[in-house]
Design a protein around this motif. Structure first.
Motif, PDB file in Angstrom:
ATOM      1  N   ARG A   1      -6.766 111.991  53.940  1.00 29.99           N
ATOM      2  CA  ARG A   1      -5.632 112.160  53.029  1.00 29.99           C
ATOM      3  C   ARG A   1      -4.726 110.929  53.127  1.00 29.99           C
ATOM      4  O   ARG A   1      -3.604 111.014  53.633  1.00 29.99           O
TER       5      ARG A   1
ATOM      6  N   ASN B   1      -1.093 110.868  51.195  1.00 26.26           N
ATOM      7  CA  ASN B   1      -1.022 112.256  50.726  1.00 26.26           C
ATOM      8  C   ASN B   1      -1.959 112.519  49.546  1.00 26.26           C
ATOM      9  O   ASN B   1      -1.741 113.448  48.763  1.00 26.26           O
ATOM     10  N   PHE B   2      -3.007 111.692  49.410  1.00 30.82           N
ATOM     11  CA  PHE B   2      -4.007 111.878  48.357  1.00 30.82           C
ATOM     12  C   PHE B   2      -5.279 112.424  48.995  1.00 30.82           C
ATOM     13  O   PHE B   2      -5.918 111.741  49.793  1.00 30.82           O
TER      14      PHE B   2
END
Length: 212
Positions: A31, A34-35
């Motif tokens: 991640r 935050n992806f």
């Protein structure tokens, strides 16, 4: 007289074996910023990059008489184009070939990559009495993720609407769905309007569920 005592032999219970198969959803393996990145996304990126590099390699030095990668790529494109022309005709083939050929080659390549040894068998896991169990595979078939299938279906659905409207216009598209067909007059004509309008509503529902 000594009584005979019959004892049942105790049968050791076999240890419970837990079946491990492909998870119902892709596993998030990273991640960054935050992806979320899943293992299916990694495979789809590998397939996409591989196809782009192959296309660049095959068309880098175009020759009048193709050989090698250029020859294979031209054969593949011509074969797919002729196949589509035989199904939907040359007019629609020219308009939609770019989409169908791309999707076909991508899906076929992704399915072949999923058969490579190691896909689904490498990753993070834990040891058990029956061996090492993979909990989070590093690679997973791209088409095994419902998000990929749904995304391609939605893109096709939107493209189909655009192609249909461009071909027959908005009114023609609506008439094809709701307008009564055939020759009729009077009360029968009114009845046919109601029937075909109801059939058109069902067709709209069918179209909405086609991507699913």
């Amino acid at each position: 007289m000594t009584p005979a005592i019959s004892a049942q032999a105790a049968v050791p219970a076999s240890p419970e074996t837990k079946e491990h198969g492909l998870s119902t959803k892709a596993v998030e393996i990273a991640r960054p910023f935050n992806f979320p990145i899943t293992n299916s996304m990694v495979v789809s990126w590998i397939v996409a990059v591989g196809l782009i590099l192959f296309a660049q390699l095959a068309t880098r030095r175009m020759r009048q008489v193709p050989t090698g990668a250029q020859n294979f790529l031209e054969w593949l494109v011509e074969a797919l184009y002729d196949f589509m022309v035989g199904i939907i005709g040359p007019h629609l083939a020219k308009r939609t070939f770019w989409f169908f050929a791309t999707i076909f080659i991508f899906i076929l390549s992704a399915n072949w990559i999923a058969l490579v040894p190691g896909v689904g068998a490498m990753g993070w896991g834990h040891r058990t009495d029956h061996g090492f169990v993979i909990d989070q595979p590093l690679f997973r078939g791209a088409n095994a993720d419902v998000n990929m299938t749904l995304a391609m279906a939605l893109v096709f659905f939107a493209s189909w609407i655009v192609w249909a409207v461009r071909e027959v216009g908005v009114m023609g598209f609506l008439k094809e769905l709701f307008a009564p067909k055939g020759e009729s007059t009077g009360v029968l004509r009114l009845l046919m309007v109601v029937v075909f309008f109801a059939a058109g509503c069902l067709e709209v529902v069918s179209i909405l569920f086609r991507p699913v």
